[in-house]
Design a protein around this motif. Sequence first.
Motif, PDB file in Angstrom:
ATOM      1  N   ILE A 110       0.745  -1.233   0.048  1.00  0.00           N
ATOM      2  CA  ILE A 110       0.148   0.130  -0.084  1.00  0.00           C
ATOM      3  C   ILE A 110       0.841   1.220  -0.030  1.00  0.00           C
ATOM      4  N   PHE A 111       2.142   1.234   0.517  1.00  0.00           N
ATOM      5  CA  PHE A 111       3.048   2.249   0.625  1.00  0.00           C
ATOM      6  C   PHE A 111       4.265   1.938  -0.555  1.00  0.00           C
ATOM      7  N   THR A 112       4.291   3.141  -1.441  1.00  0.00           N
ATOM      8  CA  THR A 112       5.308   2.852  -2.335  1.00  0.00           C
ATOM      9  C   THR A 112       6.689   2.687  -1.686  1.00  0.00           C
ATOM     10  N   ARG A 113       7.337   1.474  -2.006  1.00  0.00           N
ATOM     11  CA  ARG A 113       8.737   1.525  -1.240  1.00  0.00           C
ATOM     12  C   ARG A 113       9.503   0.311  -1.765  1.00  0.00           C
ATOM     13  N   GLN A 114      10.774  -0.081  -1.419  1.00  0.00           N
ATOM     14  CA  GLN A 114      11.796  -0.911  -1.905  1.00  0.00           C
ATOM     15  C   GLN A 114      11.179  -2.064  -0.906  1.00  0.00           C
ATOM     16  N   VAL A 115      11.288  -3.390  -1.499  1.00  0.00           N
ATOM     17  CA  VAL A 115      10.691  -4.638  -0.892  1.00  0.00           C
ATOM     18  C   VAL A 115      11.758  -5.764  -0.970  1.00  0.00           C
ATOM     19  N   THR A 116      11.693  -6.531  -0.124  1.00  0.00           N
ATOM     20  CA  THR A 116      12.510  -7.837  -0.112  1.00  0.00           C
ATOM     21  C   THR A 116      11.529  -8.685  -0.287  1.00  0.00           C
ATOM     22  N   PRO A 117      11.283  -9.381  -1.794  1.00  0.00           N
ATOM     23  CA  PRO A 117      10.000 -10.248  -1.968  1.00  0.00           C
ATOM     24  C   PRO A 117      10.445 -11.727  -1.128  1.00  0.00           C
ATOM     25  N   PRO A 118       9.368 -12.097  -0.518  1.00  0.00           N
ATOM     26  CA  PRO A 118       9.589 -13.363   0.161  1.00  0.00           C
ATOM     27  C   PRO A 118      10.212 -14.444  -0.838  1.00  0.00           C
ATOM     28  N   GLU A 119      10.980 -15.294  -0.122  1.00  0.00           N
ATOM     29  CA  GLU A 119      11.831 -16.210  -0.975  1.00  0.00           C
ATOM     30  C   GLU A 119      10.860 -17.102  -1.825  1.00  0.00           C
ATOM     31  N   PHE A 120       9.778 -17.447  -1.263  1.00  0.00           N
ATOM     32  CA  PHE A 120       8.934 -18.603  -1.956  1.00  0.00           C
ATOM     33  C   PHE A 120       8.400 -17.980  -3.114  1.00  0.00           C
ATOM     34  N   LEU A 121       8.421 -16.560  -3.435  1.00  0.00           N
ATOM     35  CA  LEU A 121       8.067 -16.064  -4.760  1.00  0.00           C
ATOM     36  C   LEU A 121       8.842 -16.352  -5.841  1.00  0.00           C
ATOM     37  N   HIS A 122      10.208 -16.672  -5.781  1.00  0.00           N
ATOM     38  CA  HIS A 122      11.081 -16.797  -6.763  1.00  0.00           C
ATOM     39  C   HIS A 122      10.923 -18.408  -7.315  1.00  0.00           C
ATOM     40  N   ASP A 123      10.390 -19.152  -6.433  1.00  0.00           N
ATOM     41  CA  ASP A 123       9.860 -20.517  -6.808  1.00  0.00           C
ATOM     42  C   ASP A 123       8.757 -20.650  -7.370  1.00  0.00           C
ATOM     43  N   LEU A 124       7.763 -19.943  -7.606  1.00  0.00           N
ATOM     44  CA  LEU A 124       6.380 -20.057  -7.990  1.00  0.00           C
ATOM     45  C   LEU A 124       6.556 -20.604  -9.600  1.00  0.00           C
ATOM     46  N   PRO A 125       5.534 -21.521  -9.960  1.00  0.00           N
ATOM     47  CA  PRO A 125       5.557 -21.845 -11.276  1.00  0.00           C
ATOM     48  C   PRO A 125       4.601 -20.786 -12.310  1.00  0.00           C
ATOM     49  N   VAL A 126       4.424 -19.578 -11.676  1.00  0.00           N
ATOM     50  CA  VAL A 126       3.496 -18.612 -12.492  1.00  0.00           C
ATOM     51  C   VAL A 126       4.244 -17.155 -12.607  1.00  0.00           C
ATOM     52  N   PRO A 127       4.128 -16.496 -13.507  1.00  0.00           N
ATOM     53  CA  PRO A 127       4.804 -15.331 -13.397  1.00  0.00           C
ATOM     54  C   PRO A 127       4.288 -14.079 -12.366  1.00  0.00           C
ATOM     55  N   ILE A 128       5.041 -13.319 -12.103  1.00  0.00           N
ATOM     56  CA  ILE A 128       4.691 -12.435 -10.839  1.00  0.00           C
ATOM     57  C   ILE A 128       5.247 -10.771 -11.313  1.00  0.00           C
ATOM     58  N   VAL A 129       4.203  -9.741 -10.850  1.00  0.00           N
ATOM     59  CA  VAL A 129       4.558  -8.631 -11.105  1.00  0.00           C
ATOM     60  C   VAL A 129       4.373  -7.856  -9.754  1.00  0.00           C
ATOM     61  N   LEU A 130       5.291  -6.769  -9.394  1.00  0.00           N
ATOM     62  CA  LEU A 130       5.094  -6.098  -8.251  1.00  0.00           C
ATOM     63  C   LEU A 130       4.577  -4.627  -8.392  1.00  0.00           C
ATOM     64  N   LEU A 131       3.664  -4.432  -7.784  1.00  0.00           N
ATOM     65  CA  LEU A 131       2.827  -3.132  -8.052  1.00  0.00           C
ATOM     66  C   LEU A 131       2.935  -2.238  -6.649  1.00  0.00           C
ATOM     67  N   ASN A 132       3.427  -0.800  -7.116  1.00  0.00           N
ATOM     68  CA  ASN A 132       3.589   0.052  -5.876  1.00  0.00           C
ATOM     69  C   ASN A 132       4.866  -0.348  -5.216  1.00  0.00           C
ATOM     70  N   CYS A 133       5.722  -1.100  -5.617  1.00  0.00           N
ATOM     71  CA  CYS A 133       7.077  -1.669  -4.918  1.00  0.00           C
ATOM     72  C   CYS A 133       7.956  -2.166  -5.919  1.00  0.00           C
ATOM     73  N   PHE A 134       9.059  -2.182  -5.538  1.00  0.00           N
ATOM     74  CA  PHE A 134      10.333  -2.674  -6.274  1.00  0.00           C
ATOM     75  C   PHE A 134      11.251  -3.518  -5.430  1.00  0.00           C
ATOM     76  N   SER A 135      11.800  -4.282  -5.985  1.00  0.00           N
ATOM     77  CA  SER A 135      12.855  -5.322  -5.266  1.00  0.00           C
ATOM     78  C   SER A 135      14.375  -4.448  -5.826  1.00  0.00           C
ATOM     79  N   ALA A 136      15.516  -4.731  -4.922  1.00  0.00           N
ATOM     80  CA  ALA A 136      16.876  -3.961  -5.258  1.00  0.00           C
ATOM     81  C   ALA A 136      17.270  -4.897  -6.477  1.00  0.00           C
ATOM     82  N   ASP A 137      16.844  -6.225  -6.531  1.00  0.00           N
ATOM     83  CA  ASP A 137      17.637  -7.002  -7.664  1.00  0.00           C
ATOM     84  C   ASP A 137      16.883  -6.949  -8.981  1.00  0.00           C
ATOM     85  N   HIS A 138      15.769  -6.397  -9.066  1.00  0.00           N
ATOM     86  CA  HIS A 138      14.816  -6.228 -10.059  1.00  0.00           C
ATOM     87  C   HIS A 138      14.554  -7.778 -10.836  1.00  0.00           C
TER      88      HIS A 138
END
Length: 356
Positions: A140-168
Amino acid sequence: MTKTKHEKPPRRVTMTDVARLAGCSQATVSFVLNNATGVKISAETRGKVIEAARSLGYGAASLIHRPLLKNIRSGSIGFLCDQLATSPEAVNAIEGARQACWEEGVTILVAQSMGNSDMEKKAVETMLRGGIDGLIYMTIFTRQVTPPEFLHDLPVPIVLLNCFSADHSFPSVVPDETAGGFDATNALIRLGHRRIATIIGEPFMSATQDRLKGYRKALAKAGIAYDADLVAEGNWSPTSGFEATQRFLALKERPTAFFCQNDRMASGCYNALRDAGLNIPQDVSVIGYDDDELCRHVRPQLSTLILPHRAMGAWAIGQLETMTPRTAQTYPLTKMDCNLIERASLAGTGQAVPAR
């Protein structure tokens, strides 16, 4: 960084416009255009709504693009947000996503996590069992996040909205808050204002920092010296806007214009100015931020900048359509403009300057 700029397109036709032309409520327009069941609406009213929508080009003139979602096969997309009830931004983003895929019969499955990592994982696991073809992850607040580790292993594509990660590692979209702060301040400068006060939000927040950065950039570009006495810290509440305005009015040389970093603080600013016997915009100009509903109910109506969360939600759907499940790559951060809406709270000083 990818910049998405809406270069003065024809103003987006909204349900409010359709409702005004049809002579009914926005809720009625929504019921008619979405073919809601269980709601009794006369054939005459339905006809008026449909005709109004057609004549205004509602949908066709929208900033929200409706892609053909060939890659979303299950008919559902997950939408995970840390908070839903604190502000309208999450609802606007969800609505933008919904509008972008509604005509293709896609369902948006929404869950709230309150930022709890265990609940995030549980919610996504439930969505995956429901067969989602993609996931939108929003804060809800625009900010840099560290996405939870499990997101990297999901079998579907993911988009970050109103936030971003350092590793892009995921496509990400945020409002261009620096450009928004610049545009708000520059609008006042163009009207001839030189002493422009700003009431900022909580200083630890990215939106606050970036809007202030834009304010300073606009001043510098116009050759106006930055004055720390014209910057006051608020906390997004009307009370903080009221108190900050009182402090500004006590200065030996008071401001002629106010840039409030959100509309609620601007409403407090309005009250303080009126208590001081000042008229808006004849004596003082005021501009807010967010395009909160209250902008249209205060008098004079408040000029503001609109947060592009609906367009961001639609953008996220478009990204999911073009992506394949997790691949090792990086993505640029996309920033969307916060467009200026000029209403009746702005006036020139008689020394207006050309746009820069």
